[in-house]
Design an enzyme around this catalytic site. Sequence first.
Site, PDB file in Angstrom:
ATOM      1  N   HIS A   5       0.665  -1.403   0.047  1.00  0.00           N
ATOM      2  CA  HIS A   5       0.030  -0.096   0.062  1.00  0.00           C
ATOM      3  C   HIS A   5       1.053   1.164  -0.095  1.00  0.00           C
ATOM      4  O   HIS A   5       1.879   1.216   0.161  1.00  0.00           O
ATOM      5  CB  HIS A   5      -1.023   0.051   1.156  1.00  0.00           C
ATOM      6  CG  HIS A   5      -0.189   0.282   2.465  1.00  0.00           C
ATOM      7  ND1 HIS A   5       0.015  -0.859   3.293  1.00  0.00           N
ATOM      8  CD2 HIS A   5       0.122   1.295   3.072  1.00  0.00           C
ATOM      9  CE1 HIS A   5       0.764  -0.439   4.425  1.00  0.00           C
ATOM     10  NE2 HIS A   5       0.727   1.049   4.283  1.00  0.00           N
ATOM     11  N   GLU A  54      -3.701   3.719   1.620  1.00  0.00           N
ATOM     12  CA  GLU A  54      -4.023   3.830   3.059  1.00  0.00           C
ATOM     13  C   GLU A  54      -4.175   5.355   3.595  1.00  0.00           C
ATOM     14  O   GLU A  54      -3.461   6.257   3.208  1.00  0.00           O
ATOM     15  CB  GLU A  54      -2.816   3.283   3.995  1.00  0.00           C
ATOM     16  CG  GLU A  54      -2.987   3.629   5.491  1.00  0.00           C
ATOM     17  CD  GLU A  54      -1.712   3.214   6.185  1.00  0.00           C
ATOM     18  OE1 GLU A  54      -1.582   3.843   7.409  1.00  0.00           O
ATOM     19  OE2 GLU A  54      -1.051   2.429   5.927  1.00  0.00           O
ATOM     20  N   GLU A 115      -1.673  11.563 -10.340  1.00  0.00           N
ATOM     21  CA  GLU A 115      -1.546  11.460 -11.790  1.00  0.00           C
ATOM     22  C   GLU A 115      -2.811  10.491 -12.472  1.00  0.00           C
ATOM     23  O   GLU A 115      -2.918   9.505 -12.134  1.00  0.00           O
ATOM     24  CB  GLU A 115      -0.266  11.063 -12.399  1.00  0.00           C
ATOM     25  CG  GLU A 115       0.049  11.190 -13.734  1.00  0.00           C
ATOM     26  CD  GLU A 115       1.535  10.670 -14.135  1.00  0.00           C
ATOM     27  OE1 GLU A 115       1.618  10.553 -15.380  1.00  0.00           O
ATOM     28  OE2 GLU A 115       2.241  10.265 -13.159  1.00  0.00           O
TER      29      GLU A 115
END
Length: 121
Positions: A5, A54, A115
């Site tokens: 993550h 997260e 992005e």
Amino acid sequence: MKFAHFNFNVLDLEKSLDFYDKALGLKPVREKNASDGSFKLVYLGDGKTNFQLELTWLRDRTEKYNLGECEFHLALVADNYEEVYKKHKEMGIVIFENESIGIYFIVDPDGYWIEILPEKR
């Protein structure tokens, strides 16, 4: 080794959860709560990959996070790039566009850059 993550610390967890759901379709997949209520971790998933974002909320944090020059970002691939781009423009969250290479960036409520890439053609 494999990716698990990536973390963003957020000031207003509900605002961030709403943003990530509406802007990117990311949904909570699991969470952890401190027994004393001092923090909450919410992991978001895209429903397609195992990668998770997260979001960390700290109860006692009241100041915006200093992101420096923001020389980092999270990137997501949109299989419906034109539709997503239009939605993000309407939401007013597009902050940078590079038409020559066909990408753009949006910003979340805490100032993190994300992005958006088109599916490889």
